[in-house]
Enzyme design. Structure first.
Site, PDB file in Angstrom:
ATOM      1  N   ASP A  25       0.920  -1.809   0.143  1.00 28.07           N
ATOM      2  CA  ASP A  25       0.381  -0.164   0.005  1.00 28.07           C
ATOM      3  C   ASP A  25       0.598   1.530  -0.027  1.00 28.07           C
ATOM      4  O   ASP A  25       0.468   2.192  -0.779  1.00 28.07           O
ATOM      5  CB  ASP A  25      -0.672   0.116   1.045  1.00 28.07           C
ATOM      6  CG  ASP A  25      -0.753  -0.248   2.561  1.00 28.07           C
ATOM      7  OD1 ASP A  25       0.401  -0.444   2.559  1.00 28.07           O
ATOM      8  OD2 ASP A  25      -0.980   0.377   3.661  1.00 28.07           O
ATOM      9  N   SER A  72       1.062  -5.921   8.819  1.00 25.71           N
ATOM     10  CA  SER A  72       1.473  -4.942   9.698  1.00 25.71           C
ATOM     11  C   SER A  72       1.488  -5.140  10.884  1.00 25.71           C
ATOM     12  O   SER A  72       1.157  -4.618  11.680  1.00 25.71           O
ATOM     13  CB  SER A  72       0.698  -3.726   8.937  1.00 25.71           C
ATOM     14  OG  SER A  72      -0.871  -4.310   9.500  1.00 25.71           O
TER      15      SER A  72
END
Length: 150
Positions: free
Chosen positions: A59, A90
């Site tokens: 991203d 993440s």
């Protein structure tokens, strides 16, 4: 997506889709910020990017200027995709504070029957936003702050 070379993706996600900030299931926008969940690109963009695709944090990779090249994404006001957990690359660092609070759309919208001319080009969208701003009601800082409490 195929007809507008100023676009590089269409997304089902709104990064700012908190319940107190969204309401219209039929609203869609152009954005120069890559919305990171539930998106698609066309074959031409994949051909452009595949040989240098990010190993992790794709991203953030998609938000880089050398990848985006000034192109836009189309995104809804109300998200159509949802992240369902705290696991992933993440480590769930944003789930409780942010991602888990995004409102998911519950209304069926037949996009083929919607007037999407304001999304047809960057100029059309700029003209649409200019008109929206001219029609807007001025608000005080207190009014804006009152939405944060909801």
């Amino acid at each position: 997506l195929r007809n507008d070379k100023d676009l590089f993706c269409v997304s089902a996600w709104n990064d700012n889709g908190y319940a107190n900030l969204v309401q219209d299931p039929k609203a869609a926008f152009r954005t120069d910020f890559f919305p990171g969940l539930g998106w698609m690109m066309d074959k031409d963009l994949w051909s452009e990017l595949r040989d240098r695709w990010a190993v992790a944090y794709w991203d953030e990779y998609m938000r880089r200027p050398d990848v985006r090249k000034g192109r836009h994404c189309i995104r809804p006001e109300l998200s159509r995709s949802f992240t369902f957990g705290e696991e992933g690359v993440s480590g769930g660092q944003f789930f409780k504070a942010h991602l888990g609070k995004i409102k998911l759309n519950e209304v069926m919208v037949d996009w083929s029957k919607q007037d999407l001319t304001h999304l047809a080009s960057a100029k059309a969208f700029d003209d649409y936003l200019t008109e929206q701003l001219h029609q807007a009601t001025p608000a005080t800082l207190e009014t804006v702050d009152s939405f944060a409490a909801k």
